[in-house]
Design a protein around this motif. Sequence first.
Motif, PDB file in Angstrom:
ATOM      1  N   ASN A 661       0.833  -1.210   0.000  1.00  0.00           N
ATOM      2  CA  ASN A 661       0.000   0.000   0.000  1.00  0.00           C
ATOM      3  C   ASN A 661       0.860   1.250   0.000  1.00  0.00           C
ATOM      4  O   ASN A 661       0.557   2.230  -0.703  1.00  0.00           O
ATOM      5  CB  ASN A 661      -0.894   0.033   1.243  1.00  0.00           C
ATOM      6  CG  ASN A 661      -2.155  -0.809   1.063  1.00  0.00           C
ATOM      7  OD1 ASN A 661      -2.426  -1.304  -0.049  1.00  0.00           O
ATOM      8  ND2 ASN A 661      -2.904  -0.990   2.130  1.00  0.00           N
ATOM      9  N   ALA A 662       1.942   1.244   0.806  1.00  0.00           N
ATOM     10  CA  ALA A 662       2.798   2.422   0.905  1.00  0.00           C
ATOM     11  C   ALA A 662       3.398   2.755  -0.464  1.00  0.00           C
ATOM     12  O   ALA A 662       3.545   3.928  -0.814  1.00  0.00           O
ATOM     13  CB  ALA A 662       3.904   2.174   1.929  1.00  0.00           C
ATOM     14  N   LYS A 664       1.997   1.651  -3.379  1.00  0.00           N
ATOM     15  CA  LYS A 664       0.887   1.907  -4.319  1.00  0.00           C
ATOM     16  C   LYS A 664       0.333   3.329  -4.156  1.00  0.00           C
ATOM     17  O   LYS A 664       0.121   4.019  -5.155  1.00  0.00           O
ATOM     18  CB  LYS A 664      -0.221   0.867  -4.082  1.00  0.00           C
ATOM     19  CG  LYS A 664      -1.421   1.029  -4.982  1.00  0.00           C
ATOM     20  CD  LYS A 664      -2.287  -0.232  -5.038  1.00  0.00           C
ATOM     21  CE  LYS A 664      -2.992  -0.517  -3.728  1.00  0.00           C
ATOM     22  NZ  LYS A 664      -3.963  -1.602  -3.857  1.00  0.00           N
ATOM     23  N   TYR A 665       0.102   3.747  -2.909  1.00  0.00           N
ATOM     24  CA  TYR A 665      -0.530   5.061  -2.692  1.00  0.00           C
ATOM     25  C   TYR A 665       0.521   6.159  -2.551  1.00  0.00           C
ATOM     26  O   TYR A 665       0.483   6.988  -1.669  1.00  0.00           O
ATOM     27  CB  TYR A 665      -1.463   5.010  -1.474  1.00  0.00           C
ATOM     28  CG  TYR A 665      -2.590   4.033  -1.681  1.00  0.00           C
ATOM     29  CD1 TYR A 665      -3.605   4.331  -2.605  1.00  0.00           C
ATOM     30  CD2 TYR A 665      -2.639   2.819  -0.998  1.00  0.00           C
ATOM     31  CE1 TYR A 665      -4.626   3.417  -2.837  1.00  0.00           C
ATOM     32  CE2 TYR A 665      -3.650   1.911  -1.223  1.00  0.00           C
ATOM     33  CZ  TYR A 665      -4.646   2.211  -2.140  1.00  0.00           C
ATOM     34  OH  TYR A 665      -5.641   1.319  -2.386  1.00  0.00           O
ATOM     35  N   ASP A 691       5.262   5.979   5.110  1.00  0.00           N
ATOM     36  CA  ASP A 691       5.490   6.355   3.701  1.00  0.00           C
ATOM     37  C   ASP A 691       5.338   7.851   3.539  1.00  0.00           C
ATOM     38  O   ASP A 691       4.938   8.543   4.472  1.00  0.00           O
ATOM     39  CB  ASP A 691       4.512   5.582   2.790  1.00  0.00           C
ATOM     40  CG  ASP A 691       3.066   5.951   3.036  1.00  0.00           C
ATOM     41  OD1 ASP A 691       2.763   7.152   3.098  1.00  0.00           O
ATOM     42  OD2 ASP A 691       2.226   5.015   3.207  1.00  0.00           O
ATOM     43  N   ILE A 696      -3.934   9.845   4.533  1.00  0.00           N
ATOM     44  CA  ILE A 696      -5.330   9.446   4.751  1.00  0.00           C
ATOM     45  C   ILE A 696      -5.967  10.465   5.693  1.00  0.00           C
ATOM     46  O   ILE A 696      -5.391  10.804   6.733  1.00  0.00           O
ATOM     47  CB  ILE A 696      -5.421   8.037   5.383  1.00  0.00           C
ATOM     48  CG1 ILE A 696      -4.697   7.011   4.493  1.00  0.00           C
ATOM     49  CG2 ILE A 696      -6.860   7.608   5.621  1.00  0.00           C
ATOM     50  CD1 ILE A 696      -4.477   5.665   5.139  1.00  0.00           C
ATOM     51  N   ALA A 704     -10.636   2.761   7.100  1.00  0.00           N
ATOM     52  CA  ALA A 704      -9.671   2.124   6.193  1.00  0.00           C
ATOM     53  C   ALA A 704      -9.508   0.642   6.500  1.00  0.00           C
ATOM     54  O   ALA A 704      -9.179  -0.156   5.613  1.00  0.00           O
ATOM     55  CB  ALA A 704      -8.323   2.833   6.316  1.00  0.00           C
ATOM     56  N   ARG A 710     -12.724   1.286   0.414  1.00  0.00           N
ATOM     57  CA  ARG A 710     -11.653   1.896  -0.363  1.00  0.00           C
ATOM     58  C   ARG A 710     -11.821   3.403  -0.249  1.00  0.00           C
ATOM     59  O   ARG A 710     -12.950   3.905  -0.272  1.00  0.00           O
ATOM     60  CB  ARG A 710     -11.727   1.483  -1.836  1.00  0.00           C
ATOM     61  CG  ARG A 710     -11.703  -0.026  -2.037  1.00  0.00           C
ATOM     62  CD  ARG A 710     -11.038  -0.398  -3.335  1.00  0.00           C
ATOM     63  NE  ARG A 710      -9.654  -0.065  -3.397  1.00  0.00           N
ATOM     64  CZ  ARG A 710      -9.046   0.454  -4.483  1.00  0.00           C
ATOM     65  NH1 ARG A 710      -9.740   0.668  -5.587  1.00  0.00           N
ATOM     66  NH2 ARG A 710      -7.775   0.747  -4.473  1.00  0.00           N
ATOM     67  N   VAL A 712     -10.201   5.490  -2.243  1.00  0.00           N
ATOM     68  CA  VAL A 712      -9.874   6.067  -3.558  1.00  0.00           C
ATOM     69  C   VAL A 712     -10.747   5.380  -4.612  1.00  0.00           C
ATOM     70  O   VAL A 712     -11.386   4.361  -4.312  1.00  0.00           O
ATOM     71  CB  VAL A 712      -8.379   5.839  -3.914  1.00  0.00           C
ATOM     72  CG1 VAL A 712      -7.484   6.721  -3.071  1.00  0.00           C
ATOM     73  CG2 VAL A 712      -8.013   4.375  -3.726  1.00  0.00           C
ATOM     74  N   GLY A 719      -7.478  -2.059  -6.645  1.00  0.00           N
ATOM     75  CA  GLY A 719      -7.506  -2.707  -5.322  1.00  0.00           C
ATOM     76  C   GLY A 719      -8.870  -3.271  -5.010  1.00  0.00           C
ATOM     77  O   GLY A 719      -9.850  -2.998  -5.721  1.00  0.00           O
ATOM     78  N   THR A 720      -8.962  -4.053  -3.905  1.00  0.00           N
ATOM     79  CA  THR A 720     -10.228  -4.689  -3.537  1.00  0.00           C
ATOM     80  C   THR A 720     -10.797  -4.165  -2.215  1.00  0.00           C
ATOM     81  O   THR A 720     -11.921  -4.491  -1.820  1.00  0.00           O
ATOM     82  CB  THR A 720     -10.036  -6.209  -3.371  1.00  0.00           C
ATOM     83  OG1 THR A 720      -9.017  -6.425  -2.375  1.00  0.00           O
ATOM     84  CG2 THR A 720      -9.640  -6.861  -4.666  1.00  0.00           C
ATOM     85  N   GLY A 721     -10.010  -3.427  -1.436  1.00  0.00           N
ATOM     86  CA  GLY A 721     -10.495  -2.906  -0.140  1.00  0.00           C
ATOM     87  C   GLY A 721     -10.481  -3.963   0.954  1.00  0.00           C
ATOM     88  O   GLY A 721     -11.159  -3.822   1.961  1.00  0.00           O
ATOM     89  N   GLY A 723      -7.231  -5.544   1.838  1.00  0.00           N
ATOM     90  CA  GLY A 723      -5.853  -5.627   2.377  1.00  0.00           C
ATOM     91  C   GLY A 723      -5.729  -5.199   3.833  1.00  0.00           C
ATOM     92  O   GLY A 723      -5.162  -5.922   4.683  1.00  0.00           O
ATOM     93  N   LEU A 724      -6.229  -4.003   4.177  1.00  0.00           N
ATOM     94  CA  LEU A 724      -6.060  -3.509   5.558  1.00  0.00           C
ATOM     95  C   LEU A 724      -6.908  -4.300   6.545  1.00  0.00           C
ATOM     96  O   LEU A 724      -6.527  -4.493   7.696  1.00  0.00           O
ATOM     97  CB  LEU A 724      -6.399  -2.016   5.653  1.00  0.00           C
ATOM     98  CG  LEU A 724      -5.327  -1.066   5.082  1.00  0.00           C
ATOM     99  CD1 LEU A 724      -5.729   0.384   5.295  1.00  0.00           C
ATOM    100  CD2 LEU A 724      -3.961  -1.308   5.713  1.00  0.00           C
ATOM    101  N   SER A 748       1.626   8.623   5.330  1.00  0.00           N
ATOM    102  CA  SER A 748       0.939   7.938   6.432  1.00  0.00           C
ATOM    103  C   SER A 748       1.941   7.052   7.151  1.00  0.00           C
ATOM    104  O   SER A 748       2.929   6.605   6.568  1.00  0.00           O
ATOM    105  CB  SER A 748      -0.169   7.017   5.904  1.00  0.00           C
ATOM    106  OG  SER A 748      -0.840   7.619   4.828  1.00  0.00           O
TER     107      SER A 748
END
Length: 756
Positions: A661-662, A664-665, A691, A696, A704, A710, A712, A719-721, A723-724, A748
């Motif tokens: 994520n770090a 990717k975003y 990162d 956020i 999150a 998600r 974004v 993404g699928t929402g 991961g976190l 973040s």
Amino acid sequence: MTRAIPFRRKLILGIAAIQLTFLSAMILDDVQTLRRSSEDQLVKRAAVASAMMAAGAKDAVLATDLATLDSLVAELMRTPDLAYVRVRAADGGILAAAGNHGALARPFVADTALAAVQNQIFNVSHDITAAGQSFGRIELGISVHAIEEARRTALYWGGGMAFAVLALVALFSSLLGTYLTRGLDRLRQGVRSMEGGVLGTQVAVVGKDELAELTVAFNHMSATVAELYSEVRASHEHYETLVQAIPVGVFETDAAGACIRANPKWRRLVGVEDPSGHGDDWTGNVHPDDRDAVVEGWNLATSLRQRFKQEFRFQQPDGGIRHVLAEAVPMGDDLRHRGGFVGTITDISAIKRAEEALADHAAMLARQHDNLKSLNEIATLTDVSTGERLAKALALGARQLGLEIAIISKVDGNVYTVLHHAAPPETGLADGMTFELGSTYCAITLASDTVVAIPHMARSEYRGHPCYAAFRLEAYLGVPLIVHGERFGTLNFSSAQPMARGFDGGDIEFTTLLARWVAAVLERATVMADLARSNSELEQFAYVASHDLRQPLRMITSYLGLIEKRIGPQLGDDTKEFLGFAVDGAKRLDRLILDLLEYSRIDKSTKSAPVPLAKVLDDAILNLTVAIRENDAEIVVADAWPTVKGDATELTRLFQNLIGNAVKYRAPERRAKVEIGCRRQGRQWLIAVKDNGIGIAPDDHDRAFAIFQRLVTQGEYDGTGIGLAVCKKIVEHHGGTIWIESAVGHGSTFFLTLPA
Ligand code: ADP
């Protein structure tokens, strides 16, 4: 004792003695002088008389004219005081003689001094000479009687005079003495009157002499003494009033330590009526347990003449006990104090009671503190099953209360079941044992629906209870257990020994709190069991659903692939694009299902083993090689990493998701930089994945972590929402927490903890 001679008599006697001495000396001296002059006169007279006679008789002797000589002698005899006259011839023969026959008969011896005179006659002779030749001698005797008479008279008169003078002197001395001693007498009476207690006596001042000055001084002194005495008296009265009124026992002893004076408070405390009656030993009412120490201490103090200070108890006539503090100090060794002691006895019963109450209170507080610690210990029991936690809690509770048996019972109707227990093996208690409710003390607890505390059953109204008859349990403390709002059973503690100190508020509070905790644990256990059941059903469903869903999805994907293969070239651009969307959708759906499957699997694949986090990070970063390279991201990993207990696959997934994520975003305007660090924080590890990406918003920090959430749009970031949500589940599964700190537009930091 010799009788004192009054001053006046002394004065008279003194003056008389002096006067007598002087007068005697004077008279004797006068008499002596008189005698000496009489003697001189006598000698001279005798010499003159004899010489004249010798001259007168010379011719008659030469002529041996005896008649003339006789008439001469007769003539001479008319001279007063002449005792005899004799005329001798040169050959010694008597030519003429007249006078005292006795004197004439005695042989002639000339006298030279009056003292040698014998028979009161002074003998003297004178030679009758002519032309240097002696022709005879005149011998004559003069009577010294007159002289002696004169001397006696002189003595007599002198004595009389002396006596008269002495009498006069005595009279004068007496008058002088009377005058002098009158003032002294007045003074003496003044002194006597003061001695008699009339302080301030004033003596009349007469005249202006030294005696008057002395009298003035005496009057002044007497007035001062009276003033001082009244001051001393006032101060003494003040002191006495104080001593009488003071709520402290005050006493005074003699040198031997026997009490000679005391105030009323002392009498009341000590229980002795007359302190001066030495027969009454003041230690008589000292508590028997304290007496030896008190007597020893007091004897030591009196023998060494040192300060005495001791706390002890007195037994009062009404049977009560008084705690006292006795203190005494030695007084001066002078005449008045004679080495006695003065001291106080203070009633400190109230202080003692307060101290005892305080000590009880402190003990209760200490127990409550222990209770709280125990409760805390009980509440924080982790890593064990509910049954073990309850058993441990029971053991801790029993230890805390000092009772050996602890039971959590379940009561159904009239059946009492031992659910959990802590008790010595010899009691034979076992979980699952059942009793008839009526045969247990808990029947009392449940009937009263409140805490029942019986410290000593044999002395309580329940001594006839069947439970007492059957088990002889003396102490009992029971609380009803309410689970899910309904009567469940009891939490109870008991012991074969009575509870000596009784049960206090702290014990009841402790047991009530423990019962609440037990009830909460029991409630939670049932809820958890229900939840676990529904969770596992749900997870089972999700697993099955995802698994089953992939089947038709794979068919759709493969048929879409076939369609594209077979008629792809003939399709128009729009249709190709639609077909592409359909393929993407199917792929995305497949990934969603895979992620979901992974999510639902987390709890199941529990493998707990030591996992070196350095290795986990290496693997995660390796899995992300393509993404890192494509995004040109810089990954900075701290050097030191601990080994934790957990599941390596899950932990790799955790870091892979966070680092992924770090990367990717990332913020498009700068090169992505990810820093991963770790530090010890108490009993856990604190790990941060930081990162410099898009950040956020604070409102989204919790959201999150929710599944399918998600922040974004799909177009911006793929993404699928899930991961976190997976990260949160993994962290919690490992006993940790995860949270975000972020500033929008600046990056973040994902923080997570893992037990150390
Ligand atoms: P996904 O990444 O598949 O969308 P996640 O559950 O991993 O799903 O993330 C949920 C949302 O949290 C993401 O859609 C994104 O908006 C936000 N997010 C996650 N990580 C970061 C990050 N490092 N920086 C900014 N936003 C993030």
